[in-house]
Write a protein that holds these residues in place. Sequence first.
Motif, PDB file in Angstrom:
ATOM      1  N   CYS A   1      -7.851  -1.816  -4.650  1.00  0.00           N
ATOM      2  CA  CYS A   1      -7.848  -0.614  -3.818  1.00  0.00           C
ATOM      3  C   CYS A   1      -9.267  -0.064  -3.739  1.00  0.00           C
TER       4      CYS A   1
ATOM      5  N   VAL B   1      -2.665   0.920  -4.177  1.00  0.00           N
ATOM      6  CA  VAL B   1      -2.167  -0.396  -3.827  1.00  0.00           C
ATOM      7  C   VAL B   1      -1.455  -0.943  -5.054  1.00  0.00           C
TER       8      VAL B   1
ATOM      9  N   ILE C   1       0.875  -1.166   0.000  1.00  0.00           N
ATOM     10  CA  ILE C   1       0.000   0.000   0.000  1.00  0.00           C
ATOM     11  C   ILE C   1       0.909   1.211   0.000  1.00  0.00           C
TER      12      ILE C   1
ATOM     13  N   CYS D   1      -7.807  -3.742   0.790  1.00  0.00           N
ATOM     14  CA  CYS D   1      -6.878  -4.256  -0.222  1.00  0.00           C
ATOM     15  C   CYS D   1      -7.112  -5.716  -0.596  1.00  0.00           C
TER      16      CYS D   1
END
Length: 157
Positions: free
Chosen positions: A128, A146, A38, A50
Motif C-alpha cells: 500500500c 490493502v 483494497i 498496490c
Amino acid sequence: QRGSQYARSELREMMPNGAMATWSTTSGTHRMSIEQRITHLPVVKPQLICGQIHNQDYLVLVEIAGTRLYVRHVDTEVGVLDSDYALGTPFTLEIVAKNGAVAVTYNHRTTVTISDMRADGCYFKAGCYVQSSVATGDAPTAFGQVQISRLVISHSE
C-alpha cells in the motif's frame, strides 16, 4: 520515508539469502501473482499503488484513483483494469515480465500490455503506497489499506 513524500507499507522482493532481488525484463520470465483487496482510500486524494515493478525508479505501477484501477508505465497511464472497482472486492493481479515486455492481468481476464519495457535491476513490490499526504490536503489521520491474502513470486529461464 526517504525518497518519497507519501507514506507506504510495501513488501520488496528479496532473494532467499536476504540479498536484494535483481532481474532483467529481457532475460527469463518473472511473475508476481497477488490475491488482494483494497479496503480503504484517503479521503481528499483517494489514490494508492498496490503492486509494481521497480528498479532505481518506478517502472510499472498498478494504481487506484477513486474507483478506477489502472496501470501506469512510469508517468503514463497505459490501460484500465477496472473502471468501477468497489472497495473491499477481492481480486487477483498478475504481473509478468519477459522478452522486454510486461503484461498485467486482472482477475484472469483483463490484460494491459507494455510491449517495450527493457530494464535491468528490476524487482517486484506489493503493498500500500498512498499517493496522498497533508500536502495534498488530507488529514494526518487519512490512510489507505490493502489486504493481501496470497502473494507468489516466481522466476524461470
